[in-house]
Every structure is written in C-alpha cells, then in structure tokens.
Design an enzyme around this catalytic site. Structure first.
Site, mmCIF file in Angstrom:
data_model
loop_
_atom_site.group_PDB
_atom_site.id
_atom_site.type_symbol
_atom_site.label_atom_id
_atom_site.label_comp_id
_atom_site.label_asym_id
_atom_site.label_seq_id
_atom_site.Cartn_x
_atom_site.Cartn_y
_atom_site.Cartn_z
ATOM 1 N N CYS A 70 -12.265 31.899 -40.011
ATOM 2 C CA CYS A 70 -12.060 30.447 -40.127
ATOM 3 C C CYS A 70 -12.041 30.142 -41.618
ATOM 4 O O CYS A 70 -11.778 31.045 -42.424
ATOM 5 C CB CYS A 70 -13.123 29.666 -39.357
ATOM 6 S SG CYS A 70 -14.819 29.919 -39.881
HETATM 7 C C1 RB5 Z 1 -11.991 23.842 -40.839
HETATM 8 O O1 RB5 Z 1 -11.903 23.383 -39.538
HETATM 9 C C2 RB5 Z 1 -13.339 24.501 -41.057
HETATM 10 O O2 RB5 Z 1 -14.345 23.640 -40.649
HETATM 11 C C3 RB5 Z 1 -13.462 25.791 -40.283
HETATM 12 O O3 RB5 Z 1 -12.346 26.591 -40.468
HETATM 13 C C4 RB5 Z 1 -14.646 26.649 -40.664
HETATM 14 O O4 RB5 Z 1 -14.693 26.859 -42.038
HETATM 15 C C5 RB5 Z 1 -15.941 26.251 -40.125
HETATM 16 O O5 RB5 Z 1 -16.979 26.888 -40.355
#
Ligand code: RB5
Length: 155
Positions: A70
């Site tokens: 993420c």
């Molecule tokens: C973006 O949605 C961000 O919140 C996600 O990719 C991540 O970094 C969360 O921990």
C-alpha cells in the site's frame, strides 16, 4: 539466484499498483509461484478489505507466504495481523526483511510504495523469501506470540 519454492500471494491497494506489477514481474522472472489476487470487492475495495482477503488465504493455507503493498505498508500489516495465524511485518530495508523471517517467522511481508523504490523492494522480497525461520533463541519468543494469539482469539 534461487528464490524459495513457495506459493506466494500478492495484492495491493490503489497506492501501489505499479509496484505490485513490478514485483509480480520480478518474481515470475525468478520462477517463483506467485499469484496476484487482485481483490476488487464490490469494485472499490480499500486496503483493509484487500489485506484481510489475502490474510485469509494464508490462514486457509492456500498460499505459504503473502506480500501486501500500500502507500506505507502500515495499514496492510495492521489488518493482516487481525487474522489468526497471520504474522505480518512492514520492511523497508533488507536486514529487517531477513530478520522478519529468521527471527519472527512472519508469513506476510508488507511494503509501502510511497516509502521505497522498486529496486530496493525487489531486494527486500528476495531477502525475505530466501530466509527461513532460524529457531534457536527465537523459538520460545515465537511460541509465546502464538500462545498469546490463541488467548486473544479463543480466551
Ligand atoms: C492510501 O489509501 C493509504 O492510506 C494506504 O495506501 C496505506 O498507506 C495505508 O496504510
């Protein structure tokens, strides 16, 4: 190079699509059995649903190890660790990636596409997949984690 012959699942949220493609390509080049789960949910899945979905596949033993990407790797680790039998850690350096398996016996690795570049991400994945749990002094610590996890889930 000899990456481990394990079944690997990978997934990501919107923040890490490009990195996921790069890691999938890299693992396939290395002959790793990798499956891109590409979980969409109702079409708008956010990282909690995506991470939970992959973690369930690990719990059900459909895959040996999972990689979740993420923006930071943090949300994915937090949600994956809510699933029984899943031990996830975020790594943005090679040393930690090795220790994540050797010391902590983690079955899920998470990384953040907004934190590291693709070449370091590949090195981290390789270090983790090439490592095995070392047992020894780490054995009672990991056993304690599993015992506390049982208590947490089953009282
Ligand atoms: C973006 O949605 C961000 O919140 C996600 O990719 C991540 O970094 C969360 O921990």
């Amino acid at each position: 190079m000899s990456l481990r012959n394990v079944k690997v699942a990978i997934d990501c949220d919107d923040a890490a699509r490009e990195l996921k493609g790069i890691i999938v390509g890299y693992l396939k080049e290395q002959g790793v059995d990798v499956t891109d789960l590409d979980y969409q949910g109702e079409g708008d899945a956010l990282y909690p649903e995506i991470g939970y979905h992959l973690a369930e596949q690990i719990r059900n033993r459909r895959f040996d190890r999972g990689i979740l990407l993420c923006g930071t790797g943090l949300g994915m680790a937090m949600i994956a660790n809510k699933v029984e039998g899943v031990f996830a850690g975020t790594c943005h350096d090679v040393f930690s990636a090795e220790r994540l398996k050797k010391s902590n016996d983690a079955n899920v690795l998470t990384m953040g596409s907004r934190v590291i570049g693709p070449e370091l991400a590949k090195m981290i994945v390789k270090a983790w997949l090439d490592s095995d749990f070392q047992g020894g002094g780490s054995q009672p610590k990991v056993e304690q984690m599993r015992a506390l996890e049982r208590k947490s889930f089953h009282g």
